[in-house]
Design a protein around this motif. Structure first.
Motif, mmCIF file in Angstrom:
data_model
loop_
_atom_site.group_PDB
_atom_site.id
_atom_site.type_symbol
_atom_site.label_atom_id
_atom_site.label_comp_id
_atom_site.label_asym_id
_atom_site.label_seq_id
_atom_site.Cartn_x
_atom_site.Cartn_y
_atom_site.Cartn_z
ATOM 1 N N ASP A 189 45.719 35.868 41.740
ATOM 2 C CA ASP A 189 46.342 36.449 40.409
ATOM 3 C C ASP A 189 47.364 37.547 41.130
ATOM 4 O OD1 ASP A 189 47.370 37.681 38.299
ATOM 5 O OD2 ASP A 189 45.265 37.547 37.344
ATOM 6 N N PRO A 190 48.789 37.370 40.969
ATOM 7 C CA PRO A 190 49.414 38.503 41.550
ATOM 8 C C PRO A 190 49.180 39.843 40.778
ATOM 9 C CG PRO A 190 50.790 36.981 40.171
ATOM 10 C CD PRO A 190 49.267 36.594 40.346
ATOM 11 N N ALA A 191 48.674 39.872 39.498
ATOM 12 C CA ALA A 191 48.208 41.064 38.699
ATOM 13 C C ALA A 191 47.095 41.749 39.340
ATOM 14 C CB ALA A 191 48.048 40.935 37.332
ATOM 15 N N ASP A 192 46.202 40.764 40.031
ATOM 16 C CA ASP A 192 44.982 41.529 40.518
ATOM 17 C C ASP A 192 45.369 42.054 41.846
ATOM 18 O OD1 ASP A 192 41.910 41.946 41.216
ATOM 19 O OD2 ASP A 192 42.697 40.154 42.790
ATOM 20 N N VAL A 193 46.264 41.333 42.589
ATOM 21 C CA VAL A 193 46.673 41.414 43.804
ATOM 22 C C VAL A 193 47.511 43.017 43.611
ATOM 23 C CG1 VAL A 193 48.033 41.298 45.884
ATOM 24 C CG2 VAL A 193 47.227 39.457 44.766
ATOM 25 N N ALA A 194 48.509 43.226 42.747
ATOM 26 C CA ALA A 194 49.063 44.401 42.578
ATOM 27 C C ALA A 194 48.075 45.499 42.161
ATOM 28 C CB ALA A 194 50.049 44.199 41.374
ATOM 29 N N ALA A 195 47.039 45.135 41.459
ATOM 30 C CA ALA A 195 46.049 46.476 41.331
ATOM 31 C C ALA A 195 45.291 46.876 42.331
ATOM 32 C CB ALA A 195 44.886 45.852 40.400
ATOM 33 N N GLN A 196 45.029 46.026 43.227
ATOM 34 C CA GLN A 196 44.551 46.276 44.745
ATOM 35 C C GLN A 196 45.552 46.944 45.597
ATOM 36 O OE1 GLN A 196 42.311 43.188 46.936
ATOM 37 N NE2 GLN A 196 42.534 41.585 45.115
ATOM 38 N N VAL A 197 46.706 46.627 45.367
ATOM 39 C CA VAL A 197 47.888 47.484 46.138
ATOM 40 C C VAL A 197 48.010 49.069 45.673
ATOM 41 C CG1 VAL A 197 50.368 47.648 46.738
ATOM 42 C CG2 VAL A 197 49.333 45.559 46.697
ATOM 43 N N LEU A 198 47.771 49.126 44.220
ATOM 44 C CA LEU A 198 47.741 50.523 43.942
ATOM 45 C C LEU A 198 46.532 51.216 44.168
ATOM 46 C CD1 LEU A 198 49.583 50.084 40.524
ATOM 47 C CD2 LEU A 198 50.595 50.220 42.677
ATOM 48 N N TYR A 199 45.406 50.673 44.175
ATOM 49 C CA TYR A 199 44.094 51.355 44.558
ATOM 50 C C TYR A 199 44.379 51.680 46.307
ATOM 51 C CZ TYR A 199 39.336 51.876 45.913
ATOM 52 O OH TYR A 199 38.084 52.447 46.241
ATOM 53 N N GLY A 200 44.932 50.784 47.119
ATOM 54 C CA GLY A 200 45.165 51.095 48.326
ATOM 55 C C GLY A 200 46.247 52.370 48.574
ATOM 56 N N ILE A 201 47.041 52.214 47.664
ATOM 57 C CA ILE A 201 48.135 53.566 47.963
ATOM 58 C C ILE A 201 47.508 54.820 47.503
ATOM 59 C CG2 ILE A 201 49.980 54.744 47.071
ATOM 60 C CD1 ILE A 201 51.030 51.745 46.256
ATOM 61 N N GLU A 202 46.622 54.743 46.411
ATOM 62 C CA GLU A 202 45.709 56.062 45.808
ATOM 63 C C GLU A 202 44.880 56.414 47.059
ATOM 64 O OE1 GLU A 202 45.711 55.683 40.984
ATOM 65 O OE2 GLU A 202 44.596 54.337 42.046
ATOM 66 N N ASN A 203 44.327 55.553 47.615
ATOM 67 C CA ASN A 203 43.217 55.942 48.670
ATOM 68 C C ASN A 203 43.664 55.829 50.033
ATOM 69 O OD1 ASN A 203 40.712 56.149 47.007
ATOM 70 N ND2 ASN A 203 41.697 54.582 46.204
#
Length: 228
Positions: A189-203
């Motif tokens: 799901d690209p929405a889930d992938v996008a959320a993982q990307v933002l988590y990765g940026i934040e961390n």
């Protein structure tokens, strides 16, 4: 990196993963420039449409002048032509490399001084599980993404002293137009992938491995293959 009040440029933001990234960044309180070759195709409410063609350096420079407050760059735009390396027209191979390797590099080179001048920030390159797994039928795409992985690792080291972190997203098939012919149960799901990307940026994650297939392939790189 704190996403609230960040200023993001997302390439290929008119559809697929790029659109989800733009929407979720806005939800986190970021200002978003939604970049696309045809900015009129951007329909993300609250985003600022921005003309940017990753294969056109003047377009990139013009975008950087308009998005002069950028602190985050997401290199998402890309193509997949299903081109093998031998049984195909060499120009098709060059197109994959121009779009998927030289394009993100050109955008990063142009925006790096912008981001540095705004106090630092982050760059994210959208790569693929095919950075490490190279089926012949998509040899041109795999070669470009493998090169883009090397690019990401080198640029990460080069930009770190300038206050810019560099992350790579690796993912298999996503439920987007690019993978329209793939069965739904094989796509993330690209929405889930996008959320993982933002988590990765934040961390500050250097690599974001977004699905099980990708994690397994990455882990296999450290194993010794038995000869046939």
């Amino acid at each position: 990196m704190e996403l609230k009040n960040a200023v993001a440029v997302v390439t290929g933001a008119n559809r697929g993963l790029g659109r989800h990234l733009a929407v979720q960044l806005l939800e986190r309180g970021a200002k978003v420039y939604a970049a696309a070759r045809r900015p009129e195709s951007v329909d993300v409410v609250g985003a600022i449409p921005l003309r940017l063609d990753v294969t056109d350096e003047e377009s990139i420079r013009a975008a950087a002048r308009l998005a002069s407050d950028a602190t985050l760059l997401v290199n998402n735009a890309g193509i997949s032509t299903g081109t093998p390396l031998i049984a195909s027209d060499l120009e098709a191979v060059r197109l994959e490399m121009e779009t998927n390797y030289f394009g993100p590099l050109a955008v990063t080179r142009t925006f790096a001084p912008v981001i540095e001048g705004n106090g630092g920030g982050a760059v994210v390159n959208v790569l693929s599980v095919l950075s490490w797994w190279h089926p012949a039928v998509t040899g041109a795409y795999a070669a470009a993404k493998a090169a883009a992985w090397a690019q990401t690792n080198a640029v990460r080291e080069e930009l770190a002293p300038r206050g810019i972190t560099v992350s790579a997203l690796h993912v298999g098939y996503m439920d987007t137009d690019m993978a329209a012919t793939i069965p739904a149960d094989q796509k993330a799901d690209p929405a889930d992938v996008a959320a993982q990307v933002l988590y990765g940026i934040e961390n500050g994650r250097p690599e974001i491995l977004a699905d099980e297939v990708t994690r397994n392939i990455k882990q296999s790189l450290s194993t010794t293959l038995n000869p046939a």
